[in-house]
Design an enzyme around this catalytic site. Sequence first.
Site, mmCIF file in Angstrom:
data_model
loop_
_atom_site.group_PDB
_atom_site.id
_atom_site.type_symbol
_atom_site.label_atom_id
_atom_site.label_comp_id
_atom_site.label_asym_id
_atom_site.label_seq_id
_atom_site.Cartn_x
_atom_site.Cartn_y
_atom_site.Cartn_z
ATOM 1 N N GLU A 1 0.801 -1.240 0.000
ATOM 2 C CA GLU A 1 0.000 0.000 0.000
ATOM 3 C C GLU A 1 0.827 1.280 0.000
ATOM 4 O O GLU A 1 0.623 2.164 0.840
ATOM 5 C CB GLU A 1 -0.953 -0.003 1.203
ATOM 6 N N GLU B 1 -6.096 -10.686 -1.392
ATOM 7 C CA GLU B 1 -6.906 -10.467 -0.187
ATOM 8 C C GLU B 1 -8.395 -10.420 -0.527
ATOM 9 O O GLU B 1 -9.140 -9.606 0.019
ATOM 10 C CB GLU B 1 -6.479 -9.161 0.509
HETATM 11 C C1 XIL Z 1 -6.063 -6.331 8.461
HETATM 12 C C2 XIL Z 1 -6.342 -7.497 9.390
HETATM 13 O O1 XIL Z 1 -7.243 -8.364 8.780
HETATM 14 C C3 XIL Z 1 -6.890 -6.981 10.698
HETATM 15 O O2 XIL Z 1 -7.030 -8.042 11.642
HETATM 16 C C4 XIL Z 1 -5.963 -5.918 11.283
HETATM 17 O O3 XIL Z 1 -6.541 -5.373 12.441
HETATM 18 C C5 XIL Z 1 -5.705 -4.826 10.264
HETATM 19 O O4 XIL Z 1 -5.213 -5.393 9.066
HETATM 20 N N1 XIL Z 1 -5.048 -4.746 3.725
HETATM 21 C C6 XIL Z 1 -3.990 -5.513 4.149
HETATM 22 C C7 XIL Z 1 -4.155 -6.382 5.334
HETATM 23 O O5 XIL Z 1 -2.954 -5.538 3.490
HETATM 24 O O6 XIL Z 1 -2.960 -6.534 6.056
HETATM 25 C C8 XIL Z 1 -5.234 -5.879 6.261
HETATM 26 O O7 XIL Z 1 -5.417 -6.818 7.303
HETATM 27 C C9 XIL Z 1 -6.511 -5.642 5.487
HETATM 28 C C10 XIL Z 1 -6.305 -4.597 4.423
#
Ligand code: XIL
Length: 359
Positions: free
Chosen positions: A166, A271
């Site tokens: 990101e 994701e």
């Molecule tokens: C999220 C997790 O699922 C949560 O448990 C945590 O509190 C925050 O992060 N993009 C990403 C992931 O790259 O690492 C994130 O994961 C969700 C959005």
Amino acid sequence: MKKIFFAAMLSVSIVSACSKRGVTTDPTYVPPFIQPLAAGVTLQGSLPFPFGAAVNVNLLKNNTAYRALVIKEYNSLTPENAMKPATLHPQENTYNWDDADYLVDFARQNNKRVHGHTLVWYKSLPSWIKNYQGNTAAWENLLKTHIQTIVTHFKGKVASWDVVNEAFEDDGTLRNSIWVQKLGPDYIARCFQYAHEADPDAQLFYNDFGHEYGATKRTVILNLINNMKSRGIPINGIGMQMHTRYNMTESNWTAAITTAAQTGLKVHISELDVALNPDNNQNLTLTTALAETQAQKYLFIVKAYNAIPKAQQFGITTWNVSDADTWITGNYNRPDWPLPFDSNYNRKPAYQGILDGVK
Ligand code: XIL
């Protein structure tokens, strides 16, 4: 008759399971997954590319149904939080390997790939990094040591990494993260070099979200990747998070996937989840109609992904396993049901949608 009874029982148990968590489920919702699949059908066994999930180590340790489902359905695992900087590297000279090692051992015992997530991010910063005082050389050393200690620890066990996560804003500008502030915009390329030095066999990914939002974001990401490739920076893959929603225009998904494939790199839908309540309606319930719409959306995405060249298909990973453990409900504080398994770990229509996407 039997089928209807079975479905009704299932729906009662779902309602009670969901209400325990304060999530309302339409009492008329019956999971339409009533055509039994042939014995032994699983995601990992049915798809021509790896299929994974982001895994919560606590659930893996303590919830036997969750653990069994992970063993059965997936052949690739991404730690949801266990390999993030704040978890792994809580103090400058302290690394907390416990949960990540547990996940890696579990994956080895059960023959699953581990995709590491994530070495460098603007979030999940431990306070010692946030408060770190040092000149540019000291910051560079911090970054290099952080990356190389972690990649070296998992060398030969973690085959691929989200190296940087990101780095861009939605408007296409570079995010003004602590890394940009301390080390300038080219920190990204150096992260890849450091990771590669520590494990030349690891596949290195740039991971981000919003490729499907429109051309602006995906173009800056592609420019970054093409720029790194042209300079010989070791990058092997592009991770598209795809936290998406059921009412996204489908052609946006196709555009995201096909443009990513134009890099020639491995493409990871890293994701995936398909939210059903993007407008944060606190009273929304899950209906059969919504669940079936979601199945069509999963089908569409899987089909578009299956159309890119085989050699570029790193795999698809959903973010979490079931609607009981999705990050969406906690992060956005709303009921939602974005995953292919319901809160009782039963297959939803979306599961069939995924299978149909490769037919
Ligand atoms: C999220 C997790 O699922 C949560 O448990 C945590 O509190 C925050 O992060 N993009 C990403 C992931 O790259 O690492 C994130 O994961 C969700 C959005």
